[in-house]
Write an enzyme that holds these catalytic residues in place. Sequence first.
Site, short mmCIF file in Angstrom:
data_model
loop_
_atom_site.label_atom_id
_atom_site.label_comp_id
_atom_site.label_asym_id
_atom_site.label_seq_id
_atom_site.Cartn_x
_atom_site.Cartn_y
_atom_site.Cartn_z
N ARG A 289 0.90 -1.27 -0.03
CA ARG A 289 0.21 0.06 0.16
C ARG A 289 0.85 1.29 0.14
O ARG A 289 0.52 2.22 -0.58
CB ARG A 289 -0.87 -0.01 1.10
CG ARG A 289 -2.02 1.04 1.11
CD ARG A 289 -2.94 0.83 2.17
NE ARG A 289 -4.06 1.82 2.32
CZ ARG A 289 -4.11 2.79 3.09
NH1 ARG A 289 -3.29 2.76 4.14
NH2 ARG A 289 -4.95 3.70 3.25
N HIS B 238 0.56 4.23 -2.76
CA HIS B 238 0.41 5.67 -2.17
C HIS B 238 1.30 6.47 -2.45
O HIS B 238 1.20 7.75 -2.60
CB HIS B 238 -0.24 5.57 -0.60
CG HIS B 238 -1.29 5.12 -0.43
ND1 HIS B 238 -2.21 5.91 0.58
CD2 HIS B 238 -2.10 4.23 -0.67
CE1 HIS B 238 -3.41 5.26 0.55
NE2 HIS B 238 -3.48 4.21 -0.27
N ASN C 252 -3.63 8.87 4.15
CA ASN C 252 -2.33 8.38 4.88
C ASN C 252 -2.40 8.24 6.43
O ASN C 252 -1.74 7.45 6.88
CB ASN C 252 -1.16 9.27 4.19
CG ASN C 252 -0.96 8.88 2.65
OD1 ASN C 252 -1.73 7.81 2.05
ND2 ASN C 252 -0.43 9.99 1.97
N HIS D 19 -5.89 -6.30 -2.15
CA HIS D 19 -6.54 -6.44 -1.03
C HIS D 19 -7.07 -7.75 -0.74
O HIS D 19 -7.89 -8.17 0.10
CB HIS D 19 -8.18 -5.72 -1.33
CG HIS D 19 -7.91 -4.06 -0.94
ND1 HIS D 19 -8.76 -3.39 -1.17
CD2 HIS D 19 -6.90 -3.30 -0.81
CE1 HIS D 19 -8.34 -2.08 -0.88
NE2 HIS D 19 -7.13 -2.04 -0.96
#
Length: 321
Positions: free
Chosen positions: A65, A69, A97, A196
């Site tokens: 992740r 990001h 975040n 996910h």
Amino acid sequence: MGFLFAARGCVVAAALLWLCVILPCHAKLSTRFYARTCPNVEAIVRSVMAPAVAAEPRMGASIIRLFFHDCFVNGCDASILLDDTPTFTGEKNAGANVNSVRGYEVIDAIKARVEAACKATVSCADIVALAARDAVNLLRGPTWNVPLGRKDSRTATQSAANANLPGPGSSAASLVSAFAAKGLSAREMTALSGAHTVGRARCLLFRGRIYGETNINATFAAARQRTCPQAGGDDNLAPFDDRTPDTFDNAYYTNLVARRGLLHSDQELFNGGSQDALVRKYSGNGKIFAGDFAKAMVKMGVLMPASGTPTEVRLNCRKVN
């Protein structure tokens, strides 16, 4: 799009050299970028990632992740790693975040070990890309060759992070649009969403789905409600995939077909729309998913900062040199 030009292409022909003038050219990215200057960098990254993921499998998902990001905000430039200072506000406290992105200490540990072996050579952005690849593989997922040669941005903006990162309430159409803005297809978006299949989400992010949506398996909703009350418990965690939560497999898609997607944005990929057929395909064939995911990670990983962005190889991932 600039990222479509392979490492050799910009060197071979004058025509492609010209293209590098008008488009972002990634000629410097190569799987052998550190072959002479830091030949053991991949082994060093793995040597830190392996015990970190063994100690806490969720950390693998967090590093994946972190990479996403980073890349979705002005390219894969390690801008997300910059700490705020009295005169600088970066990305760490952006809405998507803050109190959510994890793994900074793992990247710090890798950077320290890499610096000890190859001082001022390997960028933090490359470390994050390698760590994300290892995170997937250490959780029993695929592996791939990572193009290297990124540089670290000397700047970051919280507003850019707030504007570019899709949220848990996103619709399928907005997800397709957000990924298209980065040069990624709807198929690549759906493949990358398969990250996910590992990791956890906070109650705050899925409360609306388990209490207010109808396209959800009732047994699944009831199970999630036991640890995510209608009020309070915002930080209580639940696995995206409650069957194999720490194994990188295709169960995410099997869950979507069964209406067991945890986030609204997850279930949107299988809700009578354009991605239903692909979700069914991935659900039935883990090999196709793994191959598509690896290719999409490589493609996302060569997103570069905007032209003119000041860059360097940071000695400390948290601050500029």
